[in-house]
Every structure is written in structure tokens, then in C-alpha cells.
Design an enzyme around this catalytic site. Structure first.
Site, PDB file in Angstrom:
ATOM      1  N   HIS A   1      89.300  51.698  10.105  1.00 15.42           N
ATOM      2  CA  HIS A   1      89.476  51.087  11.424  1.00 15.42           C
ATOM      3  C   HIS A   1      89.000  52.010  12.538  1.00 15.42           C
ATOM      4  O   HIS A   1      88.251  51.599  13.433  1.00 15.42           O
ATOM      5  CB  HIS A   1      90.950  50.729  11.604  1.00 15.42           C
ATOM      6  CG  HIS A   1      91.275  49.960  12.835  1.00 15.42           C
ATOM      7  ND1 HIS A   1      91.569  50.565  14.037  1.00 15.42           N
ATOM      8  CD2 HIS A   1      91.384  48.625  13.055  1.00 15.42           C
ATOM      9  CE1 HIS A   1      91.841  49.638  14.942  1.00 15.42           C
ATOM     10  NE2 HIS A   1      91.740  48.454  14.372  1.00 15.42           N
TER      11      HIS A   1
ATOM     12  N   ASP B   1      93.529  56.605  16.650  1.00 14.71           N
ATOM     13  CA  ASP B   1      93.447  55.540  15.655  1.00 14.71           C
ATOM     14  C   ASP B   1      93.762  56.088  14.260  1.00 14.71           C
ATOM     15  O   ASP B   1      94.647  56.932  14.116  1.00 14.71           O
ATOM     16  CB  ASP B   1      92.042  54.917  15.719  1.00 14.71           C
ATOM     17  CG  ASP B   1      92.024  53.458  15.351  1.00 14.71           C
ATOM     18  OD1 ASP B   1      92.184  53.154  14.161  1.00 14.71           O
ATOM     19  OD2 ASP B   1      91.829  52.608  16.244  1.00 14.71           O
TER      20      ASP B   1
ATOM     21  N   SER C   1      91.461  44.820  18.620  1.00 17.35           N
ATOM     22  CA  SER C   1      91.054  46.192  18.284  1.00 17.35           C
ATOM     23  C   SER C   1      89.565  46.390  18.472  1.00 17.35           C
ATOM     24  O   SER C   1      89.108  47.502  18.751  1.00 17.35           O
ATOM     25  CB  SER C   1      91.389  46.505  16.818  1.00 17.35           C
ATOM     26  OG  SER C   1      92.692  46.982  16.665  1.00 17.35           O
TER      27      SER C   1
END
Length: 398
Positions: free
Chosen positions: A189, A158, A344
Site C-alpha cells: 500500500h 503508511d 487512499s
């Protein structure tokens, strides 16, 4: 003279016919100019692979020197399981020459890969953990076995992870970086995703080991070649540490459909790892994107608190399972929290669930996706054409 001319034309035609195919991009606007990924044929030896790369480097240097262009050529090399290949920046003549090599299977344009998150909503409720541990909606308590993913390694591919976040309890470590020189999570994130996989407060598998593999920058953007490099590193790292059958990968990202990306994640599955992948946020068939379209991975669509398909979630026959993905509270860099929505956020529930079941039931990682589907609850309303209606559930009996 006529015979010689005819023979020359015949040889040229045969050469063109035998050339490796340069795949057309499914999303031309996402193509990175002059950047390519080259995949070798099955059975090419390590020695032949090395010789081929040396030939490419010499040839490309000659071509670019002739044009007064430098700093191009091979940038990344891949060598795991049955996949050998490389990526880099090449001029048109070099790519044409590479395509003529008898060792090359195909060539693909490199392209942009992005996060699959949507928006942040402050002060949203924490509901995902309660939902995956109860057969009926509405319960906010998380009920789980204390094995909690103990002994399982989770590769969070990521934007990086804030490994110092106290909610990771020291179980998060830095692995590798394939996008820049900044070994931090400048986006947030990856930390949020890692928190859903295995943080103390918000994690599905609260004792799992989190390994940060950075392939996206602070803007949430990267390249297909960088993602493949991260997968390559993760698989080799798991195999070198003899944990492949007790390891999971999470990929909360996506891009245009890509044969090379799909091959990379398929190799990870073949190596024995459980691979959870976000289906994507375009409200379209996940068959159109990668790595979600690879049949052997665990492709995850997003549900909301009402057991409905989230409005943004991709769908289709490649989807294996639904998981909570709307208004999910998890970690933020710097010791805080944040609420995000997207597939996600759904995928790390399944990476965490895989880790949880591997530890609890002593199954291999390669069996985790099938077990997750067996335990799934048939409760999703309007899941999308040709899509499973199963929502993930940890099977605790509640």
C-alpha cells in the site's frame, strides 16, 4: 467527626471533578485493551513533562509488581509543537492516578487504525494523471511543469515504501518505523501511495523526495499511538532539516474519530507542512473518522473516471477536494505495478499536487491546500450532502 467525614467527601468530589477526562471511544470494537494515549495541558514545561513520566513509570511499576504483571508502562513519547504526551499499556489503577495529575489535559483509549484502500483490479487504465491536468475528462496524457516538485520532501506515513523500486530513481529513502522491526513494505500500500505522489511514471510530482514512515504492518493494521508517533517524527524531522515549509505529509489511513490524532495532524499543519488525508471508504460523513475530521488538514474524497463521487468514498463538509481514487495504477514492491481503489489512492494525488505547486509557484506548504481548492474544477456529479464538487486540477491551462 461529622465535619471530618463531610470534608473528606468534599475533597474526594473536588478531586474527581478536576480529574482529566478519559474520552469515550466512538468505535468501541476498535479499542486496544488497556492501551491509552495521555495528552498534557498546554504550557507544561519540558522539565515538568519529564518528571511526570518518571512518576508514571515508578507508580505503574509498583502497581504491576504488586500484581506480578510486567512489560507494561510508557511505550511512546510525543513532543512536537504544542503537543506533549505519551502512550502505553496501563492498568486501571494507574490510569485513574494519571487522570488526577494537574498536568494532564485528557486521556484517550488507543485504537486500531487501518488502510483506506479497497480492491485490486488487474490491467485497469491509467487515467488519474490525465484527469488532474485537463479541464475536460477523457485525456490520458499528463501535462505538467518540469519543476515537478523538485526540492520538496514528501512524508509517506503508511506501510513503508520499497525505496529500491527503480521508478523512484533513488529519490525514496527510509525514514522511521513505529510498528515493527521490518523496514520493508510487506503490504504494498505505501509503495503504491508513494508512487502516486512522486514516481517517475505514475507520480504527480516526479522530482519530489519520498520519505518512508512506517506505521502500519503487512496486514495494513496499526494503532492510533503509532500513527501519532509517525506524525511526530515527520514534523520534527522536517523542522530539524529546515524544510517544513517545503514538505508534505500523506495519510492514506483512518480510524475512529480521535482528539489526539486530530491534534497531531493540526500540529503538523501549524508547523507549516501540507497534510493530505484520505476521507475514508465507508460512504458516510468523514466527520466520523480521524484524521479526516480535522478541519485544518486537506481532506480528500475519491472520484471515478466519470467525474462522479466513487461509490465507497466518504463525503461531508470536512472534505476539501476530490481527486481520482478508483482503479489507480501505481507501483508495487519488487519493481512491479498494481491497481488499487480507495480514498487512499485519492489522497496522494493531493500530497503530490501540493508538492507540485510548492515548487512551481514558490508558495509555502501551509498555503498549498487553499491553492489546490482555488484551482479545483467544479465538475463532480452528486458529490454528497454538504460536500464540495471540486476536482483537483494543476492549472496548466489545458
Amino acid at each position: 467527626m461529622g465535619f471530618i467525614k463531610t470534608l473528606s467527601l468534599s475533597l474526594a468530589a473536588a478531586s474527581a471533578a478536576n480529574a482529566a477526562k478519559i474520552l469515550s471511544p466512538s468505535r468501541p470494537d476498535d479499542v486496544i485493551p488497556n492501551q491509552y494515549i495521555v495528552v498534557m495541558k498546554d504550557g507544561v514545561s519540558g522539565e515538568a513533562f519529564g518528571s511526570h513520566r518518571a512518576w508514571v513509570s515508578d507508580m505503574h511499576h509498583t502497581n504491576l509488581t504488586r500484581r506480578a504483571l510486567l512489560n507494561h508502562g510508557i511505550k511512546k513519547t510525543y513532543d512536537f509543537m504544542r503537543m506533549k504526551g505519551y502512550s502505553g499499556v496501563f492498568d486501571r489503577d494507574t490510569i485513574k492516578d494519571i487522570s488526577q495529575s494537574p498536568d494532564v489535559a485528557f486521556i484517550e483509549h488507543d485504537h486500531v487504525v487501518r488502510l483506506t484502500e479497497l480492491v485490486e483490479q488487474p490491467d485497469a487504465p491509467t487515467w488519474g494523471l490525465g484527469r488532474v491536468s485537463h479541464q475536460e475528462p477523457g485525456n490520458m496524457d499528463y501535462v505538467y511543469d518540469d519543476t515537478a516538485g523538485d526540492g520538496v520532501w514528501a512524508y509517506d506515513i503508511d506501510t513503508g515504501v520499497d525505496i529500491e523500486h527503480p521508478d523512484f530513481e533513488g529519490r525514496a529513502v527510509w525514514g522511521s518505523n513505529h510498528v515493527d522491526d521490518d523496514d520493508t513494505d510487506g503490504n504494498g500500500h505505501g509503495t503504491h501511495v508513494g508512487g502516486t505522489i512522486g514516481s517517475l511514471t505514475y507520480g504527480v510530482a516526479k522530482k519530489v523526495r519520498i520519505i518512508a514512515v512506517k506505521v502500519l504492518d503487512a496486514r495494513g493494521s496499526g494503532s492510533n499511538s503509532g500513527v501519532i508517533a509517525g506524525i511526530d517524527w515527520s514534523v520534527n524531522h522536517a523542522m530539524e532539516n529546515n524544510v517544513a515549509e517545503r514538505a508534505v505529509i500523506n495519510l492514506s489511513l483512518g480510524g475512529a474519530r480521535s482528539d489526539t490524532t486530530n491534534m497531531a495532524v493540526a500540529n503538523a499543519v501549524q508547523a507549516g507542512l501540507h497534510v493530505a488525508v484520505a476521507a475514508g471508504n465507508d460512504n458516510e460523513d468523514a466527520e466520523n473518522s480521524s484524521p479526516a475530521s480535522e478541519p485544518t488538514v486537506c481532506t480528500v474524497a475519491a472520484s471515478n473516471i466519470n467525474d462522479q463521487k466513487a461509490s465507497f468514498s466518504n463525503f461531508g463538509s470536512v472534505v476539501d477536494i476530490y481527486a481520482p481514487g478508483e482503479e489507480i495504477l501505481s507501483l508495487a514492491p519488487g519493481g512491479g505495478t498494481q491497481t488499487l481503489s480507495g480514498t487512499s489512492m485519492a489522497a496522494p494525488h493531493i500530497a503530490g499536487m501540493g508538492a507540485y505547486l510548492i515548487a512551481l509557484e514558490n508558495i509555502t506548504a501551509s498555503a498549498a491546500c487553499d491553492r489546490i481548492k482555488e484551482l479545483g474544477l467544479e465538475v463532480i456529479n452528486n458529490p454528497g450532502a454538504g460536500t464540495t464538487n471540486k476536482l483537483t486540477y494543476n492549472g496548466n491551462g489545458q
